[in-house]
Motif scaffolding. Structure first.
Motif, PDB file in Angstrom:
ATOM      1  N   GLY A  39       7.975  -2.980 -12.473  1.00  0.00           N
ATOM      2  CA  GLY A  39       8.641  -3.236 -11.214  1.00  0.00           C
ATOM      3  C   GLY A  39       7.662  -3.305 -10.076  1.00  0.00           C
ATOM      4  N   GLY A  40       6.795  -2.715  -9.786  1.00  0.00           N
ATOM      5  CA  GLY A  40       5.676  -2.731  -9.026  1.00  0.00           C
ATOM      6  C   GLY A  40       4.986  -4.099  -9.155  1.00  0.00           C
ATOM      7  N   LEU A  41       4.670  -4.686 -10.393  1.00  0.00           N
ATOM      8  CA  LEU A  41       4.221  -6.247 -10.324  1.00  0.00           C
ATOM      9  C   LEU A  41       5.284  -7.173  -9.967  1.00  0.00           C
ATOM     10  CD1 LEU A  41       2.323  -5.833 -13.867  1.00  0.00           C
ATOM     11  CD2 LEU A  41       1.275  -6.145 -11.571  1.00  0.00           C
ATOM     12  N   PHE A  42       6.526  -6.771 -10.356  1.00  0.00           N
ATOM     13  CA  PHE A  42       7.702  -7.813  -9.905  1.00  0.00           C
ATOM     14  C   PHE A  42       7.861  -7.897  -8.269  1.00  0.00           C
ATOM     15  CE2 PHE A  42      12.006  -8.690  -9.157  1.00  0.00           C
ATOM     16  CZ  PHE A  42      12.129  -9.848  -9.640  1.00  0.00           C
ATOM     17  N   GLY A  43       7.698  -6.716  -7.923  1.00  0.00           N
ATOM     18  CA  GLY A  43       7.905  -6.521  -6.453  1.00  0.00           C
ATOM     19  C   GLY A  43       6.777  -7.372  -5.604  1.00  0.00           C
ATOM     20  N   TYR A  44       5.552  -7.310  -6.030  1.00  0.00           N
ATOM     21  CA  TYR A  44       4.471  -7.862  -5.425  1.00  0.00           C
ATOM     22  C   TYR A  44       4.542  -9.556  -5.702  1.00  0.00           C
ATOM     23  CZ  TYR A  44      -0.141  -9.760  -4.130  1.00  0.00           C
ATOM     24  OH  TYR A  44      -1.163 -10.748  -3.508  1.00  0.00           O
ATOM     25  N   GLY A  82      11.440  13.006  -7.491  1.00  0.00           N
ATOM     26  CA  GLY A  82      10.393  13.313  -8.391  1.00  0.00           C
ATOM     27  C   GLY A  82      10.261  11.882  -9.474  1.00  0.00           C
ATOM     28  N   ALA A  83      11.264  11.409  -9.934  1.00  0.00           N
ATOM     29  CA  ALA A  83      11.275  10.136 -10.938  1.00  0.00           C
ATOM     30  C   ALA A  83      10.817   9.124 -10.249  1.00  0.00           C
ATOM     31  CB  ALA A  83      12.579   9.953 -11.576  1.00  0.00           C
ATOM     32  N   GLY A  84      11.306   8.880  -9.048  1.00  0.00           N
ATOM     33  CA  GLY A  84      10.804   7.994  -7.913  1.00  0.00           C
ATOM     34  C   GLY A  84       9.161   7.888  -7.668  1.00  0.00           C
ATOM     35  N   LEU A  85       8.656   8.995  -7.609  1.00  0.00           N
ATOM     36  CA  LEU A  85       7.193   9.021  -7.435  1.00  0.00           C
ATOM     37  C   LEU A  85       6.564   8.851  -8.636  1.00  0.00           C
ATOM     38  CD1 LEU A  85       6.778  12.569  -5.434  1.00  0.00           C
ATOM     39  CD2 LEU A  85       6.481  10.176  -4.365  1.00  0.00           C
ATOM     40  N   MET A  86       7.058   9.327  -9.918  1.00  0.00           N
ATOM     41  CA  MET A  86       6.637   8.715 -11.093  1.00  0.00           C
ATOM     42  C   MET A  86       6.596   7.210 -11.338  1.00  0.00           C
ATOM     43  SD  MET A  86       8.542  11.442 -13.603  1.00  0.00           S
ATOM     44  CE  MET A  86       8.429  13.158 -13.376  1.00  0.00           C
ATOM     45  N   GLY A  87       7.620   6.598 -10.868  1.00  0.00           N
ATOM     46  CA  GLY A  87       7.678   4.924 -11.036  1.00  0.00           C
ATOM     47  C   GLY A  87       6.556   4.497  -9.853  1.00  0.00           C
ATOM     48  N   MET A  88       6.448   5.011  -8.913  1.00  0.00           N
ATOM     49  CA  MET A  88       5.429   4.654  -7.696  1.00  0.00           C
ATOM     50  C   MET A  88       4.086   4.622  -8.340  1.00  0.00           C
ATOM     51  SD  MET A  88       4.749   6.074  -3.895  1.00  0.00           S
ATOM     52  CE  MET A  88       6.443   5.691  -3.092  1.00  0.00           C
ATOM     53  N   GLY A 122       4.824 -10.850  -2.347  1.00  0.00           N
ATOM     54  CA  GLY A 122       3.232 -10.711  -1.885  1.00  0.00           C
ATOM     55  C   GLY A 122       2.703  -9.760  -1.103  1.00  0.00           C
ATOM     56  N   SER A 123       3.420  -8.364  -1.283  1.00  0.00           N
ATOM     57  CA  SER A 123       3.079  -7.271  -0.524  1.00  0.00           C
ATOM     58  C   SER A 123       2.937  -6.135  -1.612  1.00  0.00           C
ATOM     59  CB  SER A 123       4.219  -6.746   0.464  1.00  0.00           C
ATOM     60  OG  SER A 123       3.690  -5.400   1.108  1.00  0.00           O
ATOM     61  N   LEU A 124       1.983  -5.325  -1.656  1.00  0.00           N
ATOM     62  CA  LEU A 124       1.315  -4.497  -2.418  1.00  0.00           C
ATOM     63  C   LEU A 124       2.322  -3.019  -2.030  1.00  0.00           C
ATOM     64  CD1 LEU A 124      -2.453  -4.471  -2.209  1.00  0.00           C
ATOM     65  CD2 LEU A 124      -0.736  -4.824  -4.214  1.00  0.00           C
ATOM     66  N   TRP A 125       2.722  -3.181  -0.749  1.00  0.00           N
ATOM     67  CA  TRP A 125       3.685  -2.050  -0.362  1.00  0.00           C
ATOM     68  C   TRP A 125       5.181  -1.978  -0.910  1.00  0.00           C
ATOM     69  CZ3 TRP A 125       1.627   2.215   0.893  1.00  0.00           C
ATOM     70  CH2 TRP A 125       0.215   2.358   1.650  1.00  0.00           C
ATOM     71  N   ILE A 126       5.690  -3.379  -0.903  1.00  0.00           N
ATOM     72  CA  ILE A 126       6.760  -3.627  -1.489  1.00  0.00           C
ATOM     73  C   ILE A 126       6.764  -3.528  -3.010  1.00  0.00           C
ATOM     74  CG2 ILE A 126       8.632  -5.608  -2.084  1.00  0.00           C
ATOM     75  CD1 ILE A 126       8.550  -4.466   1.068  1.00  0.00           C
ATOM     76  N   GLY A 127       5.740  -3.813  -3.646  1.00  0.00           N
ATOM     77  CA  GLY A 127       5.537  -3.376  -5.062  1.00  0.00           C
ATOM     78  C   GLY A 127       5.796  -1.980  -5.411  1.00  0.00           C
TER      79      GLY A 127
END
Length: 289
Positions: free
Chosen positions: A45-50, A179-185, A54-59
């Motif tokens: 998800g992080g790679l797709f978001g970036y 908690g699960a959101g932080l794991m995904g982050m 084009g934003s690391l924070w969106i990732g």
């Protein structure tokens, strides 16, 4: 010296965010052993978001939202339907990891690489400071707020909390989702910043390290923070030694050093039993009478 320390602690946000997520959910009484899978899903998800923004924070945000999705599933299955938390945890682990690996070649080109990293301040990147800030926030909430008391009661004596007017179901839902959101982050940070790309073995047991750190830290924010710093240091040191070629032990053994630490922690927790700080109602579905 700062460069050396920051290099050794480069994996701290990965381990720290995942362990903090595990602490929040389990403090409220729900096991989440799907950390490994949720981190993999968050990485994709992080790679797709970036790739899209084009934003690391969106990732990081997209990785967080991937984790939230699995937190919702965990809550629905274990809090509302009261299914076995260990069985559901393994199921979500396999589902999240499999889904991430399935979607990656569909959503992203195979050779995709993130061309940048988060900015640095005094040798540490911005997410490092964000992770420290989140630990401080959780410490304050647990120690000095009504919300923290509600979380503690949900994990220790949910029936007493229900009588006192605390909505145990809502507390567990919120803690599972965050908690699960932080794991995904954590997975998104690993993919976007540390590795700047994807491979099928990228999580490398870090989810289980994070799970063990919650036990190692005796379910307290301070203990989990110290455990995250310690284990991320082990990972950082063995990684740097491998890169430098300065190996005093076979490389195969160096890779598993942090995981040996996990086995030792779990063994010690098994010996200590109730002295380990495990919430009394952890893993026990709550049914309102």
């Amino acid at each position: 010296m700062i460069d050396v320390i920051s290099s050794v602690l480069s994996y701290f946000p990965v381990i720290g965010l995942a362990a903090l997520g595990g602490l929040i959910g389990q403090k409220a009484g729900v096991y989440n052993i799907a950390v490994e899978g949720i981190m993999m899903a968050g990485a994709v998800g992080g790679l797709f978001g970036y790739f899209v923004s084009g934003s690391l924070w969106i990732g990081l945000l997209v990785g967080f939202l991937w984790g939230v999705f699995f937190g919702v599933l965990l809550s629905l299955l274990t809090v509302n339907w009261r299914l076995n938390q260990i069985v559901i945890g393994f199921t979500l682990w396999f589902l999240a990891e499999g889904l991430g690996k399935f979607l990656y070649p569909i959503l992203l080109p195979g050779s995709f690489k993130v061309p940048e990293r988060f900015g640095y301040l005094f040798g540490f990147d911005h997410v490092f400071y964000l992770t420290i800030a989140l630990f401080i926030a959780v410490f304050v909430i647990f120690k000095w707020t009504r919300q923290g008391l509600a979380i503690h009661v949900a994990g220790e004596s949910p029936d007493v909390g229900d009588i006192a007017g605390i909505n145990i179901f809502r507390v567990r839902w919120i803690c599972n989702i965050i908690g699960a959101g932080l794991m995904g982050m954590a997975g998104a940070y690993l993919a976007d910043h540390v590795l700047q790309g994807y491979n099928y073995t990228m999580i490398a047991g870090y989810g289980w390290v994070a799970f063990a750190i919650v036990l190692f830290g005796r379910f307290s924010p301070t203990g989990v923070l110290l455990g995250s710093l310690f284990f991320s240091s082990l990972i950082g040191i063995q990684t740097r030694l491998q890169v430098a070629g300065a190996l005093f032990l076979p490389s195969e053994f160096m890779v598993v050093i942090p995981h040996i630490g996990v086995v030792l922690v779990l063994a010690i927790i098994g010996i200590l039993g109730k002295k380990s700080g495990i919430p009394s109602a952890l893993g026990v579905p709550y049914k309102r009478e």
